[in-house]
Design an enzyme around this catalytic site. Structure first.
Site, short mmCIF file in Angstrom:
data_model
loop_
_atom_site.label_atom_id
_atom_site.label_comp_id
_atom_site.label_asym_id
_atom_site.label_seq_id
_atom_site.Cartn_x
_atom_site.Cartn_y
_atom_site.Cartn_z
CD GLU A 1 -3.01 0.48 2.33
OE1 GLU A 1 -3.62 -0.74 2.54
OE2 GLU A 1 -3.06 1.36 3.11
CG ASP B 1 -3.26 9.52 7.18
OD1 ASP B 1 -3.37 8.23 7.54
OD2 ASP B 1 -3.73 10.03 5.94
CE1 TYR C 1 -7.43 -0.46 6.61
CE2 TYR C 1 -6.17 0.01 4.85
CZ TYR C 1 -6.30 0.02 6.12
OH TYR C 1 -5.24 0.32 6.92
#
Lengths: 399, 268
Positions: B49, B60, B175
């Site tokens: 990834e 993030d 995911y």
């Protein structure tokens, strides 16, 4: 074209707006949309909101005819919608009252907010104190330094102020950090976004809570002027005071609309915060809108004397109004804003916020082009006490 | 069969979970990214990834924010990232590469243009944090047109009805974000993760990978009991960050050293 039709059910204003949010936030956003759909037509909710605006905020705010300034400029009559007279000194409280009421009804015990100039942070800390909610305010480290009086006010009100050190250390980074907090604490936390940006439903609900500004202005114009104004002007950072004033006039074609962006050192220098004047559409902070960005899609640093306008994006509805041509967008430089500030202070005895000074500066350009029988309404969105340090530095005074 | 399907067929056949390390393209420096990708493969990576740096990485945590900021000091662009993938493909035609990032660098290039260039560079899938299913149809279509997977996140807050909407557009693998929070936060409840992964697998034939908050071999091993893949991001970047002052060889050794013990415990 009927502007009250927007946004559509999925939060789009034409090609702008939408819900460009991380998956973790999609369900909370759907819950918020659902709650708002219920309460926006709930008589008890609306009655409580009205009562708070009247007795706690101090509404309606006056529409003040600035006769001396108008005579000095020798053109149109300038009127100020006195949002600076609201409790906490700016229009921001209209929205935080409404959203805190939503938060409470949704069972949230903690509120978070981002802030640039600190006005929205103060307004959030204020309603949190009054409602007994925990409050955390994210503020870019650079803004913490230049808006010290507001940082102190938030702390006095019991809020935790987090200085954000990432990125450019300004409003956009505070927004990133608030989003990260929300993603992490989504179960008990309500995020009070302070402007008409972010993912749907925020641009709509913030606009709705702020639209009291335009509704009152319309009534007051009819009573005091006997008709609608010829032009309305507001400064645009994210755009909440602008949409608040503009919304009720969008379907009145005879009323010209001007949004004033921060021109910084001048749009031609690249050092500014004027995405509508000089940016292009993209996706940031949950919505598609005009952005300050480079060719590779990286958001670029903004520059403005005013922390509240120092933001690379803008509310999606304003992007839509630009494309449809319903509103005109112009830029005012730091120096021009300071001239507007000085003129307003000396001629009318009103100390405006530096954000607001951009709108005032544009009014001083527009008024002389119109006749003495025409009327301009400027949203006096906030008062300037918070800018003492910045003003003193520019004027060379020691406080 | 494309590279992603091949990998998951292989890991399934061997009764183990796939290992998916995440690194940010251009971190610690653009010249090291391709050698690092080869090292990840040597350490046992099944899929790579590759993070596309963006100025405002709002989903993030601090570790990947720092990686992004380091990459952006080199002004790494989407086209640079695609060049890195192309370069990687000169030596490696087997290991799938998934780009992970945010919408705006894709929007700036144009969605169709991006899809075409990504396909010709040798990318296999794309995961865009701020294209949820509601806004993703244009990119899902553009990626499908060139045979690339559009990979979606599913989170603990995703209700069943939304899972359906996501699965309609998802391809490659799902995911699953194993926690409420940003990348690199602390993992909460393993049973909750297992229940959700099993719920997803019951609805779809797509493999389900788990990421966000997997820091060590012990957690990875627990996840591998029910997940088709485990994603290792922040802890890998932290390991490299700690030795970065010692130079490129130390960075590659740290990545290898962190991943290979994890790879060893993914056998069920």
């Amino acid at each position: 074209m009927d502007y009250t039709q927007y946004p559509d059910a999925r939060g789009h204003f034409g090609p702008y707006g939408g819900i460009f949010a991380p998956e973790t936030l999609m369900h909370p956003l759907a819950e918020l949309t659902e709650a708002y759909a219920k309460y926006r037509v709930d008589p008890d909710f609306l009655a409580e909101f009205e009562a708070d605006l009247q007795h706690y905020v101090g509404r309606p705010t006056p529409l003040y005819h600035a006769q001396r300034l108008s005579a000095h400029l020798g053109g149109a009559q300038i009127h100020f919608k006195r949002e600076d007279l609201n409790h906490t000194g700016a229009h921001k409280i209209n929205n935080t009252i409404g959203q805190a009421m939503l938060a409470k009804r949704m069972g949230k015990t903690r509120i978070i907010a981002e802030t640039g100039a600190g006005q929205h942070g103060v307004a959030s800390a204020t309603v949190a104190a009054r409602m007994g909610l925990e409050c955390v305010v994210y503020m870019g480290a650079e803004d913490v330094a230049r808006q010290a009086p507001n940082v102190a006010r938030m702390k006095m009100l019991g809020a935790t102020v987090v200085a954000v050190e990432s990125g450019t250390k300004t409003l956009k980074d505070a927004l990133n950090e608030a989003m990260r907090d929300w993603v992490t604490n989504v179960d008990n936390t309500y995020y009070i976004i302070g402007t008409v940006a972010g993912p749907h439903p925020y641009p709509m609900l913030v606009r709705d809570f702020q639209s009291v500004i335009g509704r009152e202005t319309k009534q007051q114009s009819l009573t005091q002027l006997g008709r609608l104004p010829d032009a309305i002007i507001a400064c645009v950072g994210g755009g909440s005071n602008a949409m608040g004033l503009f919304y009720d006039f969008l379907n009145n074609d005879g009323v010209a609309i001007y949004g004033v962006e921060a021109g910084g050192d001048g749009v031609e220098t690249g050092r500014h915060a004027a995405p509508l004047c000089a940016g292009r559409p993209g996706v940031l902070h949950g919505n598609r809108t005009y952005l300050m960005q480079d060719d590779n899609g990286q958001i670029i640093g903004t520059h403005s004397i005013s922390a509240g306008l120092d933001y690379p994006g803008v509310g999606p509805e304003l992007s839509f109004l630009k494309d449809t041509g319903r509103a005109n967008f112009v830029a005012i430089t730091d120096d021009e804003a300071m001239e507007g500030f000085r003129l307003m202070t000396r001629m009318e005895g009103i100390i405006p916020a530096l954000e607001t000074s951009h709108a005032i500066a544009y009014a001083t350009k527009l008024a002389p082009e119109l006749s003495k029988h025409q009327h301009i309404v400027v949203n006096l969105s906030g008062r300037g006490d918070k800018d003492m340090n910045t003003i003193a530095r520019i004027e060379g005074w020691t406080l | 069969m494309n590279r992603l399907a091949t990998v998951f067929a292989d890991t399934r056949a061997h009764n183990r979970a796939a290992l998916i390390p995440y690194v940010t393209a251009g971190d610690p420096s653009p010249l090291l990214t391709v050698p690092l990708m080869h090292t990840l493969v040597d350490a046992g990576a099944d899929v790579i990834e590759l993070g596309v740096p963006f100025s405002d990485p709002m989903a993030d945590g601090p570790v990947i924010q720092r990686a992004t900021e380091r990459a952006l000091t080199y002004s790494v662009t989407m086209r640079n990232v695609l060049e890195m993938v192309m370069d990687f493909r000169r030596q490696n035609q087997q290991t799938p590469v998934v780009l992970m990032g945010y919408a705006n660098p894709i929007e700036a290039m144009g969605i169709e243009q991006f899809a075409r260039e990504a396909a010709s560079a040798g990318v296999d899938g794309v995961l865009t944090v701020d294209y949820p299913a509601e806004e993703a149809q244009p990119i899902t279509d553009a990626l499908a047109e060139v045979g690339l997977a559009n990979i979606f996140l599913v989170s603990p807050t995703t209700p069943y009805a939304r899972e359906q909407a996501v699965l309609k557009q998802a391809s490659g693998f799902i995911y699953y974000v194993s926690l409420r929070g940003v990348t690199g936060a602390a993992l909460s409840d393993l049973d909750e993760v297992r229940a959700k992964v099993e719920e997803l697998k019951a609805q779809s034939s797509l493999p389900v990978g788990v990421g966000f908050g997997i820091r060590d071999a012990e957690t990875a091993q627990k996840m591998s009991a029910f997940a088709d893949a485990v994603v290792i991001g922040s802890s890998l970047i932290t390991a490299m960050e700690e030795v970065a002052p010692q130079g490129d060889a130390a960075v590659l050794a740290a990545a290898y050293g962190l991943l290979s013990p994890i790879r060893a415990v993914l056998q069920r």
